[in-house]
Design a protein around this motif. Structure first.
Motif, mmCIF file in Angstrom:
data_model
loop_
_atom_site.group_PDB
_atom_site.id
_atom_site.type_symbol
_atom_site.label_atom_id
_atom_site.label_comp_id
_atom_site.label_asym_id
_atom_site.label_seq_id
_atom_site.Cartn_x
_atom_site.Cartn_y
_atom_site.Cartn_z
ATOM 1 N N HIS A 36 18.699 20.318 7.610
ATOM 2 C CA HIS A 36 19.624 19.278 7.159
ATOM 3 C C HIS A 36 19.654 18.159 8.184
ATOM 4 N N GLY A 37 19.779 16.947 7.693
ATOM 5 C CA GLY A 37 20.056 15.826 8.584
ATOM 6 C C GLY A 37 18.847 15.184 9.229
ATOM 7 N N ALA A 38 17.654 15.719 9.002
ATOM 8 C CA ALA A 38 16.461 15.129 9.616
ATOM 9 C C ALA A 38 15.769 14.146 8.690
ATOM 10 N N LYS A 39 16.015 14.286 7.399
ATOM 11 C CA LYS A 39 15.295 13.506 6.393
ATOM 12 C C LYS A 39 15.295 12.010 6.691
ATOM 13 N N ASN A 40 16.444 11.508 7.036
ATOM 14 C CA ASN A 40 16.581 10.069 7.242
ATOM 15 C C ASN A 40 15.659 9.560 8.342
ATOM 16 N N ASP A 76 0.869 -1.179 0.000
ATOM 17 C CA ASP A 76 0.000 0.000 0.000
ATOM 18 C C ASP A 76 0.905 1.227 0.000
ATOM 19 N N VAL A 77 0.841 2.016 -1.059
ATOM 20 C CA VAL A 77 1.712 3.197 -1.136
ATOM 21 C C VAL A 77 0.902 4.487 -1.032
ATOM 22 N N SER A 78 -0.254 4.393 -0.389
ATOM 23 C CA SER A 78 -1.097 5.589 -0.320
ATOM 24 C C SER A 78 -0.576 6.600 0.695
ATOM 25 N N ASP A 79 0.248 6.164 1.625
ATOM 26 C CA ASP A 79 0.764 7.073 2.651
ATOM 27 C C ASP A 79 2.249 6.799 2.820
ATOM 28 N N TYR A 80 3.062 7.830 2.654
ATOM 29 C CA TYR A 80 4.504 7.621 2.751
ATOM 30 C C TYR A 80 5.175 8.942 3.103
ATOM 31 N N PRO A 81 6.350 8.866 3.689
ATOM 32 C CA PRO A 81 7.103 10.094 3.945
ATOM 33 C C PRO A 81 7.722 10.578 2.639
ATOM 34 N N ASP A 82 7.963 11.857 2.545
ATOM 35 C CA ASP A 82 8.509 12.377 1.291
ATOM 36 C C ASP A 82 9.495 13.504 1.598
ATOM 37 N N PHE A 83 10.243 13.899 0.587
ATOM 38 C CA PHE A 83 11.207 14.982 0.766
ATOM 39 C C PHE A 83 11.528 15.582 -0.585
ATOM 40 N N LEU A 84 12.141 16.746 -0.547
ATOM 41 C CA LEU A 84 12.730 17.349 -1.733
ATOM 42 C C LEU A 84 13.887 18.218 -1.267
ATOM 43 N N HIS A 85 14.683 18.651 -2.234
ATOM 44 C CA HIS A 85 15.787 19.554 -1.935
ATOM 45 C C HIS A 85 15.517 20.930 -2.526
ATOM 46 N N THR A 86 15.742 21.956 -1.745
ATOM 47 C CA THR A 86 15.972 23.284 -2.324
ATOM 48 C C THR A 86 17.448 23.530 -1.983
ATOM 49 N N THR A 87 17.745 24.537 -1.188
ATOM 50 C CA THR A 87 19.073 24.545 -0.583
ATOM 51 C C THR A 87 18.991 23.749 0.710
ATOM 52 N N TYR A 88 17.799 23.384 1.096
ATOM 53 C CA TYR A 88 17.515 22.558 2.266
ATOM 54 C C TYR A 88 17.122 21.155 1.853
ATOM 55 N N GLU A 89 17.171 20.262 2.820
ATOM 56 C CA GLU A 89 16.394 19.043 2.760
ATOM 57 C C GLU A 89 15.034 19.375 3.374
ATOM 58 N N VAL A 90 13.996 19.169 2.608
ATOM 59 C CA VAL A 90 12.640 19.452 3.079
ATOM 60 C C VAL A 90 11.924 18.111 3.177
#
Lengths: 511, 511
Positions: free
Chosen positions: A458-462, A371-385
């Motif tokens: 930074h560093g929280a994404k994981n 089931d992939v309806s709910d998942y954590p996500d991220f993107l980069h700007t100058t940050y990890e978001v």
């Protein structure tokens, strides 16, 4: 390892043409599965078939396993985003501490793309090596294939029979269908990597998705004047639409402050040029505009790669063309599975890999659903978001009582708040506190469960992978449980410590 | 926020001398607890008392809450470690891509310490503000205090009565007790921050602990010739002694390759000098050596601060002098609790905060216990180095069947393996692959549980809090569960993805 790299390099540039085969020719066993496409879905699927005692064959047209991710997508994007962060910091701190004055002519998009192209065979070779030597995967690479029927694939002049067929041929950038799209200088994320041969001087990015924002941020950080043209607000639809509004504001405000131009609610009418692209005509809420550009990146979504099995297999598809599958990754044809980007969004690595593994387990008789309806996500700007779960607004729409823990707190300006501050934002914290980042934890005050986590820095994404897992267990994850964890201080996210400050309250209050 | 900063600055440098009081003078309620010491333990404890409907007072000699961490310990250390990482990268990549040639004279330890000193009141002020405005904590700052008896504290000329007393007065650096220790130029982590007024040219660090390794790495990265002198192997005792041997090798090898000199199994005989330190006499396994130095950092552990309650309270102590407490943070005297560094190792933020919160909950009638025998840990070199659970050797000593998942894999040299590679190591991955990092996941093959996680790189540290929590649940956390998480690719640690490659195996094999 060197010879693994050489084989890939020489094949990719045409000096070698033979198939790269790692197949046990003496084995008489039938294939339990052929994975058509050796991207992450196929590679993980084949590994799982093998782990379960079955036999699988992976076939790919490219001379390496791993697919588009290490070749044209996630890996170059990560390299470029790290460059963006480095350059933003070098620019912001120029002349302070040990940072020299900033030379705006020193950074080159072309040079970085060249570096990636020159070295990408390293990770490729690692995957070929690992798949053969550690995982025992059988594969045929540099082998364009055609599906003959649901149990037969032809590749490199031979026909291979299989009990099950797993399609994992991926996707490619969607064309806009507008005038000028074929001009030299118009790129997508893949052709940018393959074809760039000049230094862009003025860039337009078409789209408001993660890809558009990430590449737009990168181009701007490299020093190139860049405009993003988006039909709606950037990062407002799909998965980014689920991030907290304040997080999005922080991120987009930061992009604008770094002189990235963003035109929202705007439509590209045509791309104009002669022998090459010269600009883009745009309709904005304030009227028509012409944007000069010698480089246009189209980030307008993707379409499935179906050429190698269409029309041999008559598969049900959704209205956008993606192959329809159930939660066991079964298509409408018995014995045929589809995995990875080919089945549509989310176009994320976890889904690719897990869908391949899920197909493999079902093929080997272990009923498994994804089931992939709910998942954590991220993107980069100058940050990890990074984000997962509900934003504050979305939570308030669904729940009777919501509290949030936010940093910087709503009462204070980011300019006077050097928090959140941790690895990667320490120097900013002591020089430009508004750049340290932003975070919000959203809590259902009645159940006390954490329902949303949102972070720029930074560093929280994981950690979001693990925290999302805890949040989505049937029993949930309460602020009280969160506050009882052992944080590694200074934690890039302050969720644990701040939860502890509040968790003993009978009636939760935000902060 | 500005006025909160000004009050602290002017008090700290002596322009103001009055007590900074945030006390409800109209309240008639008795104090449920007085927290003597406003570090993280006291601040979190007071917040929890308040959350549970009680009344607490925090008293500190310094003009700010937060204690030594933001003033002299974790926060400056994080700033310095980020500088170390930045400078190592600038040096390694000088002349490549946009990186200018590296000016070895540009980085100054003194300048960075000055920056920290000039700006540390920002985080301090945030904590004073947050404690008053968001947490409703009552406090007396800039108020040296004396304990009169178990229920009475005198501060700022007044006596305060309390039902319970919570001691959280922290610790300070232990003296070595050797000749020359009082020479100008000999520092500990606190006096370095307070007193440094020249640029060190040649440094000796005494100790092999986290503090010694972190500061040694920092000094070397700033360009200063540095020698660490350790009685045993560095990072071999206490919590760092629990990291995997291969992780330690990777980290220490990297330190040496960056020209940090490390003398192990070596003892400092004396510190020599005249008006200032000139060097250190050391006995090494190869004989006696004299190390020239104009700066010596002593990182030889800590001792408790007991002056404000000794001898008024006759508290049981352990052989090293730490205040003895049970798991409810109760000392040997009824109504007296001790928290934070004062109760001895681990000297970590999670323990400080959680011990304060634990004392508070017990005081308020909620029986709560704290076990700090097992926790995730980390340190900085030019990397974030994180570990939790068992190393491979330690696991093999305890378990019948152990498998490991290691990156770079044991078969390959780090020089040919650009993995693990993610945020913070992408540019290295494409230029100097041996610098991307190292990781190992240790699994009990019989129970399939993850029993150890070990990582050097960037961005994985934060996840260790959550993964350690999962590993230490009574039911454990298996490789199969780990492989079912949704990783945010490229994950700084590869645990989830690699677990998935193996997790379907009935008989687990390492990789």
């Amino acid at each position: 390892m060197e010879q693994w790299v050489t084989v890939i390099d020489e094949t990719y540039d045409g000096r070698r043409s033979d198939v790269i085969a790692h197949v046990d020719r003496r084995a008489k066993t039938e294939f339990d599965a052929i994975f058509l496409g050796g991207g992450s879905a196929g590679r993980f699927g084949a590994s799982v078939v093998r782990s379960l005692g079955g036999r699988a064959l992976v076939i790919d047209r490219w001379p390496f396993l791993g697919g588009s991710c290490p070749h044209q997508a996630c890996v170059p994007h990560h390299l470029f985003s790290e460059a963006a962060r480095e350059l933003d910091q070098a620019r912001a701190l120029a002349g302070r501490l040990w940072y020299p004055s900033f030379d705006p002519g020193a950074s080159s998009i072309l040079e970085l793309v060249d570096l990636f192209r020159a070295k990408r065979s390293g990770p490729h070779a690692h995957m070929n090596w690992q798949s053969a030597e550690q995982l025992g995967i059988e594969y045929l690479l540099n082998a364009p294939a055609m599906v003959i029927d649901a149990h037969t694939v032809e590749a490199a002049g031979e026909r291979y029979r299989t009990r099950n067929l797993v399609l994992g041929t991926g996707s490619r950038a969607r064309r806009l269908g507008i005038e000028g799209e074929d001009l030299a200088g118009v790129f997508d994320y893949a052709s940018l990597i393959e074809d760039l041969d000049y230094e862009p001087q003025r860039i337009v990015v078409i789209g408001g998705s993660k890809v558009a924002v990430e590449y737009g941020s990168f181009f701007r950080s490299m020093g190139c004047p860049t405009t993003i043209v988006s039909r709606s607000a950037v990062l407002s639809s799909g998965s980014p639409g689920r991030m907290d509004d304040d997080l999005r504001d922080y991120v987009v405000t930061g992009m604008r402050q770094r002189d990235l131009s963003i035109l929202e609610d705007s439509t590209v009418q045509r791309i104009v040029g002669d022998t090459r692209v010269r600009g883009v005509d745009v309709v904005t809420p304030d009227g028509e505009r012409h944007l000069e550009a010698d480089f246009v990146l189209v980030g307008a979504g993707e379409v499935p790669n179906t050429e190698s099995f269409d029309p041999a297999l008559d598969l049900a598809r959704d209205p956008l063309g993606w192959i329809l599958v159930d939660e066991q990754m079964r298509t409408s044809l018995p014995g045929v599975y589809a995995v990875g980007d080919l089945v549509g969004p989310p176009m994320e690595m976890f889904k690719s890999r897990r869908s391949g593994a899920t197909a493999a387990r079902n093929i080997m008789g272990l009923e498994t659903r994804l089931d992939v309806s709910d998942y954590p996500d991220f993107l980069h700007t100058t940050y990890e978001v990074s984000w997962a779960g509900l934003g504050e607004r979305q939570a308030r729409e669904r729940l009777r009582s919501v509290v949030t823990i936010q940093v910087p707190p709503p009462e204070l300006s980011p300019h006077e708040t050097p928090l959140p501050m941790a690895e990667g934002s320490m120097i900013y914290g002591f020089t430009m506190p508004e750049r340290t980042g932003f975070q919000k934890c959203v809590i259902d005050a009645e159940s006390r469960r954490v329902v949303g986590i949102h972070h720029a820095g930074h560093g929280a994404k994981n950690a979001f992978s693990y925290l999302h897992h805890l949040m989505t267990r049937p029993e949930g994850f309460t602020i009280d449980e969160l506050g009882n964890l052992n944080e590694l201080y200074i934690s890039p996210e302050y969720f644990i410590g701040y939860a502890r400050l509040r968790s003993s309250q009978a009636d939760l209050a935000g902060m």
